[in-house]
Design a protein around this motif. Sequence first.
Motif, PDB file in Angstrom:
ATOM      1  N   ALA A  46       0.847  -1.199   0.000  1.00 13.15           N
ATOM      2  CA  ALA A  46       0.000   0.000   0.000  1.00 13.15           C
ATOM      3  C   ALA A  46       0.877   1.242   0.000  1.00 13.15           C
ATOM      4  O   ALA A  46       1.767   1.383   0.837  1.00 13.15           O
ATOM      5  CB  ALA A  46      -0.916  -0.008   1.219  1.00 13.15           C
ATOM      6  N   GLU A  49      -2.691   5.001   0.149  1.00  8.57           N
ATOM      7  CA  GLU A  49      -4.009   4.377   0.012  1.00  8.57           C
ATOM      8  C   GLU A  49      -4.885   4.621   1.236  1.00  8.57           C
ATOM      9  O   GLU A  49      -5.742   3.799   1.560  1.00  8.57           O
ATOM     10  CB  GLU A  49      -3.844   2.861  -0.181  1.00  8.57           C
ATOM     11  N   THR A  52      -8.727   4.217   0.618  1.00 16.06           N
ATOM     12  CA  THR A  52      -9.330   2.971   0.120  1.00 16.06           C
ATOM     13  C   THR A  52      -8.747   1.693   0.713  1.00 16.06           C
ATOM     14  O   THR A  52      -9.215   0.606   0.369  1.00 16.06           O
ATOM     15  CB  THR A  52      -9.153   2.900  -1.406  1.00 16.06           C
ATOM     16  N   ILE A  53      -7.766   1.773   1.585  1.00 17.27           N
ATOM     17  CA  ILE A  53      -7.076   0.572   2.061  1.00 17.27           C
ATOM     18  C   ILE A  53      -7.968  -0.333   2.912  1.00 17.27           C
ATOM     19  O   ILE A  53      -7.786  -1.550   2.946  1.00 17.27           O
ATOM     20  CB  ILE A  53      -5.778   0.931   2.829  1.00 17.27           C
ATOM     21  N   SER A  77       4.345   5.711   2.413  1.00 15.62           N
ATOM     22  CA  SER A  77       3.179   6.541   2.109  1.00 15.62           C
ATOM     23  C   SER A  77       3.357   7.961   2.673  1.00 15.62           C
ATOM     24  O   SER A  77       3.992   8.159   3.687  1.00 15.62           O
ATOM     25  CB  SER A  77       1.916   5.925   2.707  1.00 15.62           C
ATOM     26  N   THR A  81      -1.221   6.359   5.377  1.00 12.55           N
ATOM     27  CA  THR A  81      -1.612   4.952   5.198  1.00 12.55           C
ATOM     28  C   THR A  81      -0.956   4.113   6.275  1.00 12.55           C
ATOM     29  O   THR A  81      -1.531   3.280   6.881  1.00 12.55           O
ATOM     30  CB  THR A  81      -1.164   4.440   3.819  1.00 12.55           C
TER      31      THR A  81
END
Length: 81
Positions: A46, A49, A52-53, A77, A81
């Motif tokens: 990831a 994200e 949407t993670i 990130s 994230t």
Amino acid sequence: MLYTQIVFLVLVIMTTIAIVNVLTIPRIRRTWKPRTAPFVSVLIPARNEAQTIDTCPSSLVAQKYPHYEIIVLDDRSEDGT
């Protein structure tokens, strides 16, 4: 006539041998048990994200597979994230 009797005798002998083999040859028995499901590691890379993670691990947790782990990898990130 003699030819017919010889063929009949050979067929009787072959049938007798086949029946004796079916009755006396040992059978291979199933001694193995079905294996349990192997352990699976699910890796989720990831990067940025945060929005949407949550849907990906949630759908994996809903699976009915018995032996697994979920590892979420944060790839530097910049959004939390």
